[in-house]
Design an enzyme around this catalytic site. Structure first.
Site, PDB file in Angstrom:
ATOM      1  N   MET A 237       9.219  -3.136  11.366  1.00 55.58           N
ATOM      2  CA  MET A 237       9.171  -2.066  10.464  1.00 55.58           C
ATOM      3  C   MET A 237       7.623  -2.022   9.999  1.00 55.58           C
ATOM      4  O   MET A 237       6.897  -3.004   9.555  1.00 55.58           O
ATOM      5  CB  MET A 237      10.030  -2.198   9.174  1.00 55.58           C
ATOM      6  CG  MET A 237      11.297  -1.772   9.599  1.00 55.58           C
ATOM      7  SD  MET A 237      12.207  -1.395   8.024  1.00 55.58           S
ATOM      8  CE  MET A 237      13.891  -1.192   8.875  1.00 55.58           C
ATOM      9  N   SER A 238       7.061  -0.994   9.978  1.00 53.50           N
ATOM     10  CA  SER A 238       5.708  -0.513   9.425  1.00 53.50           C
ATOM     11  C   SER A 238       5.621   0.749   8.938  1.00 53.50           C
ATOM     12  O   SER A 238       6.097   1.563   9.619  1.00 53.50           O
ATOM     13  CB  SER A 238       4.460  -0.995  10.689  1.00 53.50           C
ATOM     14  OG  SER A 238       3.329  -0.355  10.580  1.00 53.50           O
ATOM     15  N   SER A 239       4.673   0.794   8.033  1.00 57.29           N
ATOM     16  CA  SER A 239       4.359   2.093   7.495  1.00 57.29           C
ATOM     17  C   SER A 239       3.678   3.050   8.496  1.00 57.29           C
ATOM     18  O   SER A 239       3.821   4.302   8.649  1.00 57.29           O
ATOM     19  CB  SER A 239       3.494   2.226   6.410  1.00 57.29           C
ATOM     20  OG  SER A 239       3.771   1.273   5.318  1.00 57.29           O
TER      21      SER A 239
ATOM     22  N   MET B 215       0.858  -1.095   0.048  1.00 55.46           N
ATOM     23  CA  MET B 215      -0.053   0.131   0.118  1.00 55.46           C
ATOM     24  C   MET B 215       1.049   1.258   0.010  1.00 55.46           C
ATOM     25  O   MET B 215       0.391   2.345   0.447  1.00 55.46           O
ATOM     26  CB  MET B 215      -0.859  -0.033   0.998  1.00 55.46           C
ATOM     27  CG  MET B 215      -1.891  -1.187   1.227  1.00 55.46           C
ATOM     28  SD  MET B 215      -3.373  -0.944   2.221  1.00 55.46           S
ATOM     29  CE  MET B 215      -2.847  -0.586   3.729  1.00 55.46           C
TER      30      MET B 215
ATOM     31  N   GLU C 232      12.157  -0.350   4.548  1.00 55.88           N
ATOM     32  CA  GLU C 232      13.092  -1.642   4.280  1.00 55.88           C
ATOM     33  C   GLU C 232      12.458  -2.693   4.120  1.00 55.88           C
ATOM     34  O   GLU C 232      12.924  -3.655   3.638  1.00 55.88           O
ATOM     35  CB  GLU C 232      14.437  -1.214   5.517  1.00 55.88           C
ATOM     36  CG  GLU C 232      15.389  -2.350   5.220  1.00 55.88           C
ATOM     37  CD  GLU C 232      16.153  -2.289   3.846  1.00 55.88           C
ATOM     38  OE1 GLU C 232      16.373  -1.409   3.336  1.00 55.88           O
ATOM     39  OE2 GLU C 232      16.349  -3.737   3.270  1.00 55.88           O
ATOM     40  N   GLY C 233      11.391  -3.025   5.020  1.00 59.10           N
ATOM     41  CA  GLY C 233      10.631  -4.279   5.188  1.00 59.10           C
ATOM     42  C   GLY C 233      10.050  -4.649   3.830  1.00 59.10           C
ATOM     43  O   GLY C 233      10.154  -5.705   3.442  1.00 59.10           O
ATOM     44  N   HIS C 234       9.523  -3.619   3.030  1.00 61.67           N
ATOM     45  CA  HIS C 234       8.985  -3.537   1.689  1.00 61.67           C
ATOM     46  C   HIS C 234      10.260  -4.196   0.729  1.00 61.67           C
ATOM     47  O   HIS C 234       9.983  -5.060  -0.164  1.00 61.67           O
ATOM     48  CB  HIS C 234       8.342  -2.589   1.121  1.00 61.67           C
ATOM     49  CG  HIS C 234       7.215  -2.305   1.771  1.00 61.67           C
ATOM     50  ND1 HIS C 234       6.961  -1.144   2.733  1.00 61.67           N
ATOM     51  CD2 HIS C 234       5.705  -2.940   1.958  1.00 61.67           C
ATOM     52  CE1 HIS C 234       5.843  -1.107   3.183  1.00 61.67           C
ATOM     53  NE2 HIS C 234       4.941  -1.891   2.846  1.00 61.67           N
TER      54      HIS C 234
HETATM   55  O1  PAF Z   1      -0.156  -5.735   3.423  1.00 61.32           O
HETATM   56  C1  PAF Z   1      -0.449  -4.938   2.640  1.00 61.32           C
HETATM   57  O2  PAF Z   1       0.206  -3.831   2.509  1.00 61.32           O
HETATM   58  C2  PAF Z   1      -1.845  -5.072   2.002  1.00 61.32           C
HETATM   59  O3  PAF Z   1      -2.830  -5.806   3.143  1.00 61.32           O
HETATM   60  C3  PAF Z   1      -2.005  -5.553   0.724  1.00 61.32           C
HETATM   61  C4  PAF Z   1      -1.532  -7.071   0.727  1.00 61.32           C
HETATM   62  C5  PAF Z   1      -1.188  -4.857  -0.179  1.00 61.32           C
HETATM   63  C6  PAF Z   1      -3.238  -5.721   0.223  1.00 61.32           C
HETATM   64  O4  PAF Z   1      -3.860  -4.338   0.132  1.00 61.32           O
END
Ligand code: PAF
EC number: 6.3.2.1
Length: 296
Positions: free
Chosen positions: A193-195, A38, A43-45
């Protein structure tokens, strides 16, 4: 096209064209991998994107803030959005295509009438605090899987219940994709890590550290107790006692069902916690093997 130059596409047609181009970069055993996000990348992504690069020849990252998974009064409006910053971070991370559609592209007919339900998995833990959340997640995940048509989809263990629900959807609905799960990435202080960490003041961040501490206490308690569920629960709960957070749940669950494991259970489990720190709701978890050792 090089790995440092992902192609940004916003529409279904642009996506189709981009998918048809053969990527220049070498890749792994699968033809195409997807990492769904989203945005507000960290860094997690990026660790998921790097994992995707190892697994596939073509790597697609989706960036879409999915309104369907936000309940009334949740943070849909204030959810951080920074496409330019996300693209800067993705440069060099190994993505070939970034699909960043608007809601009118993902839901051209408005709110979908037919949706996926997470069933019992969607009713517990996150589902109690956020009714319908996992249904919204699964609905968009299935749509994005159809649009991107990957062989493998990479998810982060950080969203443990999402992983459980996606795995179950893929199995129950025979979705032709391999689900790959990458470990949670933590900052140096231990916070996952989280947004949403961006919402925390320095003092709140300090308070939030009780979450990873509780998980650590739970896993440490398994040593010398033959991996007993009750000792893990008790130790994690004790670590949370008196903490300046509003605890939503602390649970030790079976990853196949998201249900609490009974005393004496042996096998894979997830110790999961959710709490509000000020106005910010945080989740964290650690996978364990009861009757054995922590797996990650
Ligand atoms: O984990 C996320 O960021 C969301 O839940 C996802 C998997 C992109 C679905 O909107």
């Amino acid at each position: 096209m090089t790995p440092s130059d992902p192609r940004l596409v916003r529409t279904r047609d642009e996506l189709r064209t981009a998918l048809a181009r053969h990527p220049a970069a070498a890749g792994g055993p699968h033809a195409r991998a997807v990492v769904m996000t989203m945005g507000a990348l960290h860094e997690g992504h990026l660790s998921l994107v790097r994992r995707a690069r190892e697994l596939a020849e073509q790597v697609v990252v989706t960036i879409f803030v999915n309104p369907l998974q936000f309940g009334p009064g949740e943070d849909l409006e204030r959810y951080p959005r920074d496409l330019a910053g996300d693209l800067r971070l993705l440069a060099g991370a190994g993505a070939d295509v970034v699909f960043a559609p608007g809601p009118e592209v993902v839901y051209p007919d408005g709110d979908p009438v037919v949706r996926v339900t997470a069933g019992r998995i969607g009713d517990v833990l996150e589902g109690e605090a956020r009714p319908g959340h996992l249904d919204g997640v699964l609905t968009v995940v299935l749509k994005l899987l159809h649009l991107v048509a990957p062989e493998v989809a990479i998810f982060g263990q950080k969203d443990a219940q999402q992983v459980m629900a996606v795995r179950r959807m893929v199995r129950d609905l025979d979705v032709p994709v391999v689900v790959d799960v990458a470990p949670t990435v933590r900052d140096a202080d231990g916070l996952a890590m989280s947004s949403r960490n961006a919402y925390l003041s320095p003092a709140e961040r300090e308070r939030a550290l009780v979450l990873p501490r509780a998980l650590r206490a739970g896993t440490d308690a398994l040593t010398g107790h033959d991996g007993d569920a009750e000792s893990a629960r008790t130790a994690a709960r004790a670590a949370l006692d008196g903490a300046d957070v509003v605890l939503d749940y602390l649970a030790l669950v079976d990853p196949a069902t998201a249900e609490e494991v009974p005393a004496g259970y042996r096998g894979p489990a997830v110790l999961a916690v959710a709490a509000r720190v000020g106005a910010t709701r945080l989740i964290d978890n650690v996978p364990l093997t009861l009757g054995g050792e922590a797996t990650r």
